[in-house]
Motif scaffolding. Structure first.
Motif, mmCIF file in Angstrom:
data_model
loop_
_atom_site.group_PDB
_atom_site.id
_atom_site.type_symbol
_atom_site.label_atom_id
_atom_site.label_comp_id
_atom_site.label_asym_id
_atom_site.label_seq_id
_atom_site.Cartn_x
_atom_site.Cartn_y
_atom_site.Cartn_z
ATOM 1 N N ALA A 82 -21.755 -51.354 -11.975
ATOM 2 C CA ALA A 82 -20.500 -51.638 -12.676
ATOM 3 C C ALA A 82 -20.622 -51.237 -14.140
ATOM 4 N N PRO A 83 -19.561 -50.681 -14.724
ATOM 5 C CA PRO A 83 -19.634 -50.248 -16.124
ATOM 6 C C PRO A 83 -19.927 -51.418 -17.054
ATOM 7 N N GLY A 84 -20.738 -51.155 -18.064
ATOM 8 C CA GLY A 84 -21.077 -52.194 -19.019
ATOM 9 C C GLY A 84 -22.009 -53.241 -18.470
ATOM 10 N N GLY A 85 -22.633 -52.985 -17.330
ATOM 11 C CA GLY A 85 -23.576 -53.950 -16.763
ATOM 12 C C GLY A 85 -22.937 -55.009 -15.897
ATOM 13 N N GLY A 86 -21.583 -54.998 -15.829
ATOM 14 C CA GLY A 86 -20.907 -55.972 -14.946
ATOM 15 C C GLY A 86 -21.032 -57.375 -15.477
ATOM 16 N N GLY A 87 -21.994 -58.122 -15.014
ATOM 17 C CA GLY A 87 -22.210 -59.491 -15.488
ATOM 18 C C GLY A 87 -21.238 -60.478 -14.891
ATOM 19 N N GLY A 88 -20.449 -60.053 -13.894
ATOM 20 C CA GLY A 88 -19.533 -60.981 -13.236
ATOM 21 C C GLY A 88 -18.275 -61.265 -14.035
ATOM 22 N N ARG A 89 -18.091 -60.592 -15.157
ATOM 23 C CA ARG A 89 -16.908 -60.886 -15.984
ATOM 24 C C ARG A 89 -15.626 -60.335 -15.361
ATOM 25 N N GLY A 90 -15.738 -59.261 -14.616
ATOM 26 C CA GLY A 90 -14.551 -58.647 -14.041
ATOM 27 C C GLY A 90 -13.813 -57.775 -15.020
ATOM 28 N N THR A 91 -14.286 -57.714 -16.255
ATOM 29 C CA THR A 91 -13.695 -56.838 -17.269
ATOM 30 C C THR A 91 -14.827 -56.140 -18.007
ATOM 31 N N VAL A 92 -14.456 -55.151 -18.802
ATOM 32 C CA VAL A 92 -15.427 -54.439 -19.617
ATOM 33 C C VAL A 92 -14.828 -54.236 -21.001
ATOM 34 N N ARG A 93 -15.656 -54.359 -22.021
ATOM 35 C CA ARG A 93 -15.195 -54.111 -23.383
ATOM 36 C C ARG A 93 -15.433 -52.651 -23.745
ATOM 37 N N VAL A 94 -14.669 -52.175 -24.721
ATOM 38 C CA VAL A 94 -14.906 -50.816 -25.205
ATOM 39 C C VAL A 94 -16.334 -50.691 -25.704
ATOM 40 N N ALA A 95 -16.832 -51.724 -26.387
ATOM 41 C CA ALA A 95 -18.206 -51.686 -26.911
ATOM 42 C C ALA A 95 -19.228 -51.533 -25.794
ATOM 43 N N ASP A 96 -18.894 -52.022 -24.569
ATOM 44 C CA ASP A 96 -19.817 -51.915 -23.440
ATOM 45 C C ASP A 96 -19.973 -50.487 -22.944
ATOM 46 N N LEU A 97 -19.062 -49.607 -23.379
ATOM 47 C CA LEU A 97 -19.142 -48.209 -22.936
ATOM 48 C C LEU A 97 -20.222 -47.438 -23.685
ATOM 49 N N GLU A 98 -20.789 -48.056 -24.729
ATOM 50 C CA GLU A 98 -21.903 -47.404 -25.415
ATOM 51 C C GLU A 98 -23.077 -47.309 -24.441
ATOM 52 N N GLY A 99 -23.588 -46.122 -24.268
ATOM 53 C CA GLY A 99 -24.669 -45.908 -23.316
ATOM 54 C C GLY A 99 -24.191 -45.485 -21.938
#
Length: 296
Positions: free
Chosen positions: A177-194
């Motif tokens: 899952a993008p941004g590592g997932g983590g069970g949040r069900g959402t992703v932040r723009v900052a999570d797209l780094e990498g």
């Protein structure tokens, strides 16, 4: 200055050859040359530099060409407007739209329009907002769906906000899952780094929006693949080459093989507007399509 003289002038300017231009406008070459000379006398300036086998525009010709094209385009639009039947049984609409809107918003609206007015021809041109604004200004389109704010605001255009659409992140279900997932069900723009991004070609509004959002978070996006159109980008994401930021409507229509992850608040959104020239009312058929888009 007569209409057919402008037609002849544009034909010569585009073919850079008097004989081929005469064939294009279905007139004898001596008659075409005579009309061009008459136009030059009236304007008091040469429009072409004539050398054996080489026809080029003078400065006066370069100045006249975009104006002549616009006059011809407006006249063509007027002809179609007058020829339309009262019940909208014939005519055409020239609509420009960004590729993502052709995929997401337009199919349902165009199907409804075609069902109601089957005799109206729909001519669709895909392009970025910058290109569509230019085509509107020169009279090549009746309406355009563009993304606000416009790259270069134009007082010659009227824009009406149509909708605001959320952007989402799409990825392959077989990839993490993008941004590592983590069970949040959402992703932040900052999570797209990498993350490796599948990026649209230059000129796509979505490319500029995504890159600007990443930079606002303090990082440069890392492209796995770049340069694609919408269908290609979605295909590359399905193949697991990376993730992409796309409009929610596109993601909803993309079919199986994609994971859709919303962006966490405040997220990203884009404003879609309907644009037309301020100095010329759209043809009747275009006005009807405009009404259906606004009331969708």
């Amino acid at each position: 200055m007569q209409f057919h003289q402008l037609q002849y002038f544009v034909a010569v300017a585009e073919t850079r050859h008097f004989t081929r231009a005469a064939e294009l406008v279905h007139v004898a070459q001596p008659s075409l040359s005579q009309q061009i000379k008459s136009l030059e006398r009236e304007l008091g300036a040469d429009l072409f530099l004539r050398a054996r086998g080489n026809i080029t525009l003078t400065d006066a010709g370069e100045a006249l060409l975009p104006l002549a094209r616009r006059i011809l385009a407006d006249t063509d639009t007027a002809r179609h407007e007058v020829q339309e039947l009262a019940q909208l049984r014939s005519g055409r609409v020239r609509l420009g739209a960004t590729p993502s809107l052709c995929t997401g918003l337009l199919p349902d609206v165009l199907r409804a329009f075609h069902d109601r007015y089957p005799g109206i021809r729909l001519l669709i041109e895909e392009g970025g907002s910058h290109d569509l604004v230019r085509e509107l200004a020169r009279g090549a389109l009746d309406l355009a769906l563009v993304v606000l704010p416009l790259p270069t605001p134009s007082p010659a255009l009227t824009t009406v906000e149509l909708l605001r659409e959320d952007l989402v992140v799409v990825s392959s279900p077989e990839a993490p899952a993008p941004g590592g997932g983590g069970g949040r069900g959402t992703v932040r723009v900052a999570d797209l780094e990498g993350e490796r991004l599948v990026m649209f070609r230059h000129g796509y509004d979505l490319r500029e929006l995504t890159v600007a959002a990443c930079r606002a978070e303090g990082f440069e996006p890392d492209f796995a693949v770049e340069g694609g159109e919408m269908d290609a980008v979605l295909g590359f994401v399905r193949a697991g080459l990376g993730v992409a930021v796309v409009p929610r409507m596109v993601a909803a229509r993309s079919g199986p093989g994609l994971r859709v992850t919303p962006l966490a608040p405040p997220g990203l959104e884009r404003t879609i507007a309907l644009a037309h020239r301020s100095d010329v009312a759209p043809p009747r058929a275009a006005r009807e399509l405009q009404r259906m888009l606004l009331e969708r």
